[in-house]
Design a protein around this motif. Sequence first.
Motif, PDB file in Angstrom:
ATOM      1  N   GLY A   1      -2.007  11.149 -12.575  1.00  0.00           N
ATOM      2  CA  GLY A   1      -1.174  11.676 -13.653  1.00  0.00           C
ATOM      3  C   GLY A   1      -1.061  10.728 -14.834  1.00  0.00           C
ATOM      4  O   GLY A   1      -1.622   9.644 -14.850  1.00  0.00           O
ATOM      5  N   GLY A   2      -0.322  11.191 -15.837  1.00  0.00           N
ATOM      6  CA  GLY A   2      -0.032  10.355 -17.000  1.00  0.00           C
ATOM      7  C   GLY A   2      -1.088  10.330 -18.078  1.00  0.00           C
ATOM      8  O   GLY A   2      -0.980   9.554 -19.021  1.00  0.00           O
ATOM      9  N   GLN A   3      -2.125  11.175 -17.987  1.00  0.00           N
ATOM     10  CA  GLN A   3      -3.183  11.149 -19.005  1.00  0.00           C
ATOM     11  C   GLN A   3      -2.806  11.885 -20.282  1.00  0.00           C
ATOM     12  O   GLN A   3      -3.431  11.691 -21.308  1.00  0.00           O
ATOM     13  N   GLU A   4      -1.790  12.743 -20.215  1.00  0.00           N
ATOM     14  CA  GLU A   4      -1.312  13.451 -21.410  1.00  0.00           C
ATOM     15  C   GLU A   4      -0.146  12.663 -22.004  1.00  0.00           C
ATOM     16  O   GLU A   4       0.646  12.063 -21.276  1.00  0.00           O
TER      17      GLU A   4
ATOM     18  N   GLU B   1       2.020   8.040 -11.247  1.00  0.00           N
ATOM     19  CA  GLU B   1       2.319   7.580  -9.891  1.00  0.00           C
ATOM     20  C   GLU B   1       1.050   7.130  -9.211  1.00  0.00           C
ATOM     21  O   GLU B   1      -0.050   7.330  -9.728  1.00  0.00           O
ATOM     22  N   GLY B   2       1.202   6.516  -8.053  1.00  0.00           N
ATOM     23  CA  GLY B   2       0.040   6.053  -7.323  1.00  0.00           C
ATOM     24  C   GLY B   2       0.445   5.410  -6.020  1.00  0.00           C
ATOM     25  O   GLY B   2       1.558   5.583  -5.536  1.00  0.00           O
ATOM     26  N   ASN B   3      -0.482   4.616  -5.480  1.00  0.00           N
ATOM     27  CA  ASN B   3      -0.191   3.849  -4.273  1.00  0.00           C
ATOM     28  C   ASN B   3      -1.024   2.583  -4.276  1.00  0.00           C
ATOM     29  O   ASN B   3      -2.037   2.499  -4.969  1.00  0.00           O
ATOM     30  N   GLY B   4      -0.574   1.599  -3.538  1.00  0.00           N
ATOM     31  CA  GLY B   4      -1.281   0.330  -3.476  1.00  0.00           C
ATOM     32  C   GLY B   4      -1.078  -0.497  -4.733  1.00  0.00           C
ATOM     33  O   GLY B   4      -0.495  -0.051  -5.715  1.00  0.00           O
ATOM     34  N   ASP B   5      -1.546  -1.721  -4.688  1.00  0.00           N
ATOM     35  CA  ASP B   5      -1.434  -2.628  -5.837  1.00  0.00           C
ATOM     36  C   ASP B   5      -2.515  -2.291  -6.869  1.00  0.00           C
ATOM     37  O   ASP B   5      -3.684  -2.137  -6.521  1.00  0.00           O
ATOM     38  N   ARG B   6      -2.114  -2.160  -8.129  1.00  0.00           N
ATOM     39  CA  ARG B   6      -3.043  -1.865  -9.227  1.00  0.00           C
ATOM     40  C   ARG B   6      -2.752  -2.823 -10.372  1.00  0.00           C
ATOM     41  O   ARG B   6      -1.591  -3.137 -10.655  1.00  0.00           O
ATOM     42  N   SER B   7      -3.770  -3.269 -11.064  1.00  0.00           N
ATOM     43  CA  SER B   7      -3.575  -4.171 -12.203  1.00  0.00           C
ATOM     44  C   SER B   7      -4.211  -3.596 -13.459  1.00  0.00           C
ATOM     45  O   SER B   7      -5.168  -2.823 -13.392  1.00  0.00           O
ATOM     46  N   GLU B   8      -3.647  -3.964 -14.586  1.00  0.00           N
ATOM     47  CA  GLU B   8      -4.175  -3.641 -15.916  1.00  0.00           C
ATOM     48  C   GLU B   8      -4.420  -2.152 -16.135  1.00  0.00           C
ATOM     49  O   GLU B   8      -5.481  -1.736 -16.604  1.00  0.00           O
ATOM     50  N   ILE B   9      -3.418  -1.329 -15.828  1.00  0.00           N
ATOM     51  CA  ILE B   9      -3.466   0.107 -16.120  1.00  0.00           C
ATOM     52  C   ILE B   9      -3.205   0.254 -17.611  1.00  0.00           C
ATOM     53  O   ILE B   9      -2.160  -0.178 -18.106  1.00  0.00           O
ATOM     54  N   GLY B  10      -4.140   0.835 -18.363  1.00  0.00           N
ATOM     55  CA  GLY B  10      -4.051   0.911 -19.820  1.00  0.00           C
ATOM     56  C   GLY B  10      -3.041   1.935 -20.312  1.00  0.00           C
ATOM     57  O   GLY B  10      -2.921   3.021 -19.746  1.00  0.00           O
TER      58      GLY B  10
ATOM     59  N   GLN C   1       0.803  -1.228   0.000  1.00  0.00           N
ATOM     60  CA  GLN C   1       0.000   0.000   0.000  1.00  0.00           C
ATOM     61  C   GLN C   1       0.839   1.284   0.000  1.00  0.00           C
ATOM     62  O   GLN C   1       0.322   2.370   0.206  1.00  0.00           O
ATOM     63  N   ALA C   2       2.136   1.159  -0.233  1.00  0.00           N
ATOM     64  CA  ALA C   2       3.022   2.329  -0.267  1.00  0.00           C
ATOM     65  C   ALA C   2       2.877   3.086  -1.592  1.00  0.00           C
ATOM     66  O   ALA C   2       2.372   2.553  -2.582  1.00  0.00           O
ATOM     67  N   ALA C   3       3.354   4.326  -1.600  1.00  0.00           N
ATOM     68  CA  ALA C   3       3.361   5.146  -2.816  1.00  0.00           C
ATOM     69  C   ALA C   3       4.446   4.638  -3.774  1.00  0.00           C
ATOM     70  O   ALA C   3       5.465   4.087  -3.351  1.00  0.00           O
ATOM     71  N   TRP C   4       4.223   4.811  -5.068  1.00  0.00           N
ATOM     72  CA  TRP C   4       5.170   4.392  -6.098  1.00  0.00           C
ATOM     73  C   TRP C   4       5.072   5.317  -7.298  1.00  0.00           C
ATOM     74  O   TRP C   4       4.119   6.075  -7.439  1.00  0.00           O
ATOM     75  N   ARG C   5       6.091   5.251  -8.159  1.00  0.00           N
ATOM     76  CA  ARG C   5       6.123   5.974  -9.434  1.00  0.00           C
ATOM     77  C   ARG C   5       6.515   5.006 -10.530  1.00  0.00           C
ATOM     78  O   ARG C   5       7.407   4.181 -10.339  1.00  0.00           O
ATOM     79  N   VAL C   6       5.865   5.148 -11.692  1.00  0.00           N
ATOM     80  CA  VAL C   6       6.272   4.378 -12.869  1.00  0.00           C
ATOM     81  C   VAL C   6       7.079   5.315 -13.757  1.00  0.00           C
ATOM     82  O   VAL C   6       6.622   6.394 -14.120  1.00  0.00           O
ATOM     83  N   LYS C   7       8.294   4.874 -14.078  1.00  0.00           N
ATOM     84  CA  LYS C   7       9.179   5.648 -14.946  1.00  0.00           C
ATOM     85  C   LYS C   7       9.373   4.891 -16.257  1.00  0.00           C
ATOM     86  O   LYS C   7       9.276   3.665 -16.297  1.00  0.00           O
ATOM     87  N   VAL C   8       9.662   5.648 -17.326  1.00  0.00           N
ATOM     88  CA  VAL C   8       9.831   5.049 -18.642  1.00  0.00           C
ATOM     89  C   VAL C   8      10.967   5.748 -19.381  1.00  0.00           C
ATOM     90  O   VAL C   8      11.214   6.936 -19.182  1.00  0.00           O
TER      91      VAL C   8
END
Length: 155
Positions: free
Chosen positions: A104-107, A120-129, A68-75
Amino acid sequence: MKKFAAYLCAAGIGLTTFVAFGSEITLLGSWSQPIGSSLLVGGPGTGIQSPIESDPIQATISISGTGQAAWRVKVRQDFVDMPTEVLLAVRRTTDGAGQGSVLGGQEFLVIGETEQILFEGNGDRSEIGLQYKLEGVTILQGQGRHGSTLLYRVE
Protein backbone atom coordinates in the motif's frame (compact mmCIF):
# COMPACT_ATOMS: atom_id res chain seq x y z
CA MET A 1 8.97 36.97 -6.06
CA LYS A 2 6.28 35.18 -4.06
CA LYS A 3 7.52 32.36 -1.83
CA PHE A 4 5.68 29.48 -0.23
CA ALA A 5 7.78 26.94 1.59
CA ALA A 6 6.69 23.62 3.02
CA TYR A 7 9.04 22.04 5.52
CA LEU A 8 8.23 18.41 5.97
CA CYS A 9 9.79 16.06 8.44
CA ALA A 10 9.00 14.39 11.72
CA ALA A 11 9.55 16.48 14.82
CA GLY A 12 11.20 19.25 12.79
CA ILE A 13 14.57 17.56 12.35
CA GLY A 14 16.10 15.51 9.58
CA LEU A 15 16.64 12.28 11.52
CA THR A 16 14.01 11.21 14.00
CA THR A 17 13.40 7.93 15.74
CA PHE A 18 10.21 6.83 17.47
CA VAL A 19 9.78 3.53 19.29
CA ALA A 20 6.42 1.76 19.52
CA PHE A 21 5.68 -1.82 20.57
CA GLY A 22 9.38 -2.72 20.32
CA SER A 23 9.61 -1.54 16.71
CA GLU A 24 11.50 1.57 15.70
CA ILE A 25 10.81 4.03 12.85
CA THR A 26 13.48 6.38 11.52
CA LEU A 27 12.79 9.22 9.08
CA LEU A 28 15.59 10.82 7.10
CA GLY A 29 14.88 13.84 4.88
CA SER A 30 12.79 16.98 4.53
CA TRP A 31 11.32 19.17 1.77
CA SER A 32 11.44 22.90 1.24
CA GLN A 33 9.78 24.28 -1.91
CA PRO A 34 10.28 27.97 -2.73
CA ILE A 35 7.59 29.33 -5.04
CA GLY A 36 8.95 31.72 -7.63
CA SER A 37 8.78 32.61 -11.31
CA SER A 38 9.94 29.13 -12.37
CA LEU A 39 6.64 27.69 -11.06
CA LEU A 40 4.37 30.15 -12.89
CA VAL A 41 2.17 28.57 -15.57
CA GLY A 42 2.93 31.17 -18.24
CA GLY A 43 5.19 33.92 -16.92
CA PRO A 44 4.45 37.13 -14.97
CA GLY A 45 0.78 37.65 -14.10
CA THR A 46 -0.17 33.99 -14.48
CA GLY A 47 -1.04 31.36 -11.90
CA ILE A 48 1.15 28.85 -10.13
CA GLN A 49 1.37 25.34 -11.54
CA SER A 50 -0.47 22.77 -9.47
CA PRO A 51 0.27 20.29 -8.11
CA ILE A 52 3.84 20.83 -6.99
CA GLU A 53 5.69 17.58 -6.30
CA SER A 54 8.96 16.82 -4.55
CA ASP A 55 11.58 14.45 -5.90
CA PRO A 56 10.34 10.84 -5.96
CA ILE A 57 12.62 9.92 -3.05
CA GLN A 58 12.58 13.14 -1.03
CA ALA A 59 12.74 11.31 2.30
CA THR A 60 13.11 7.74 3.53
CA ILE A 61 11.63 5.74 6.38
CA SER A 62 13.26 2.69 7.97
CA ILE A 63 11.47 0.20 10.24
CA SER A 64 13.53 -2.00 12.59
CA GLY A 65 13.18 -4.19 15.66
CA THR A 66 10.02 -5.83 14.32
CA GLY A 67 10.93 -9.45 15.01
CA GLN A 68 9.40 -10.10 11.56
CA ALA A 69 5.97 -9.06 12.90
CA ALA A 70 3.40 -7.06 10.92
CA TRP A 71 3.37 -3.26 11.33
CA ARG A 72 1.65 -0.11 10.04
CA VAL A 73 3.13 3.32 9.41
CA LYS A 74 0.77 6.13 10.35
CA VAL A 75 1.14 9.84 9.59
CA ARG A 76 -0.49 13.11 10.63
CA GLN A 77 0.26 16.81 10.62
CA ASP A 78 1.66 17.82 13.98
CA PHE A 79 2.11 21.53 13.21
CA VAL A 80 0.40 23.42 10.39
CA ASP A 81 1.09 26.97 9.23
CA MET A 82 -0.39 26.95 5.72
CA PRO A 83 -3.43 28.49 4.07
CA THR A 84 -6.44 26.21 4.59
CA GLU A 85 -6.92 25.68 0.85
CA VAL A 86 -3.40 24.21 0.47
CA LEU A 87 -3.34 20.43 0.70
CA LEU A 88 -0.25 18.44 1.59
CA ALA A 89 0.02 14.79 0.52
CA VAL A 90 2.58 11.99 0.80
CA ARG A 91 3.06 8.61 -0.85
CA ARG A 92 5.46 5.69 -0.78
CA THR A 93 7.62 5.44 -3.90
CA THR A 94 9.88 2.45 -3.16
CA ASP A 95 9.76 -0.79 -1.19
CA GLY A 96 13.11 -0.11 0.44
CA ALA A 97 15.30 -3.09 1.30
CA GLY A 98 15.41 -5.86 3.87
CA GLN A 99 13.41 -8.81 5.14
CA GLY A 100 9.63 -8.92 4.81
CA SER A 101 7.45 -6.80 2.57
CA VAL A 102 5.71 -3.43 2.20
CA LEU A 103 2.12 -3.00 1.00
CA GLY A 104 0.00 0.00 0.00
CA GLY A 105 0.79 3.69 0.08
CA GLN A 106 1.57 4.17 -3.62
CA GLU A 107 -1.24 6.71 -4.09
CA PHE A 108 -0.92 10.20 -2.61
CA LEU A 109 -2.60 10.50 0.79
CA VAL A 110 -3.78 13.97 1.81
CA ILE A 111 -2.48 14.51 5.33
CA GLY A 112 -4.53 16.16 8.04
CA GLU A 113 -4.37 16.45 11.79
CA THR A 114 -6.01 13.03 12.20
CA GLU A 115 -3.62 10.08 12.06
CA GLN A 116 -4.00 7.87 8.96
CA ILE A 117 -2.37 4.67 7.74
CA LEU A 118 0.21 5.48 5.06
CA PHE A 119 1.38 1.90 4.37
CA GLU A 120 1.95 -1.42 6.11
CA GLY A 121 4.24 -4.39 5.99
CA ASN A 122 6.20 -6.90 8.00
CA GLY A 123 9.81 -7.49 8.94
CA ASP A 124 12.60 -4.94 9.09
CA ARG A 125 12.77 -2.60 6.06
CA SER A 126 15.17 0.26 5.37
CA GLU A 127 15.10 3.32 3.12
CA ILE A 128 11.44 3.19 2.02
CA GLY A 129 11.12 6.20 -0.33
CA LEU A 130 8.60 9.00 0.24
CA GLN A 131 7.38 11.73 -2.12
CA TYR A 132 5.39 14.85 -1.16
CA LYS A 133 2.87 16.97 -3.07
CA LEU A 134 1.29 20.41 -2.55
CA GLU A 135 -2.03 21.34 -4.14
CA GLY A 136 -3.98 24.58 -3.97
CA VAL A 137 -1.08 27.05 -3.92
CA THR A 138 -2.13 30.30 -5.68
CA ILE A 139 -0.69 33.74 -6.30
CA LEU A 140 -3.52 35.16 -4.18
CA GLN A 141 -1.98 33.75 -1.01
CA GLY A 142 0.29 36.13 0.83
CA GLN A 143 4.04 36.17 0.69
CA GLY A 144 5.99 34.54 3.44
CA ARG A 145 6.99 31.18 4.75
CA HIS A 146 4.42 28.50 5.38
CA GLY A 147 4.97 24.95 6.49
CA SER A 148 3.91 21.81 8.20
CA THR A 149 5.57 19.26 10.44
CA LEU A 150 4.60 15.64 9.89
CA LEU A 151 4.61 13.01 12.60
CA TYR A 152 5.16 9.38 11.56
CA ARG A 153 4.45 6.46 13.89
CA VAL A 154 4.82 2.68 13.61
CA GLU A 155 2.45 0.28 15.34
